[in-house]
Design a protein around this motif. Structure first.
Motif: not given
Length: 75
Positions: A9-18, A20-25
């Motif tokens: 889900f965060l990957g999708n939000y990241k693509e949409d610019g919502m 910028n969290i690292r997905l490895s957090a």
């Protein structure tokens, strides 16, 4: 929610610019960011629940235009 679901889900939000969290957090950070983004979405939806379809389309078009100008300039 599993770590894999949060990353998806965060990957999708990241693509949409919502976000910028690292997905490895760490998982706790992913969950907190997911909660923050969902709260923003819910707040936006609540604020616009009485908006007409035409108004929403205009707002989406304006937001997209602003994003494209910010991202690529006025080419």
């Amino acid at each position: 929610m599993t770590r894999q679901q949060l990353q998806y889900f965060l990957g999708n939000y990241k693509e949409d610019g919502m976000t910028n969290i690292r997905l490895s957090a760490p998982t706790a950070e992913l969950q907190a960011e997911y909660n923050r983004v969902r709260a923003d979405i819910d707040e936006f939806a609540e604020a616009h629940k009485n908006i007409t379809k035409a108004e929403m389309q205009r707002e989406i078009a304006q937001s997209l235009s602003n994003y494209l100008k910010a991202r690529f300039g006025d080419e």
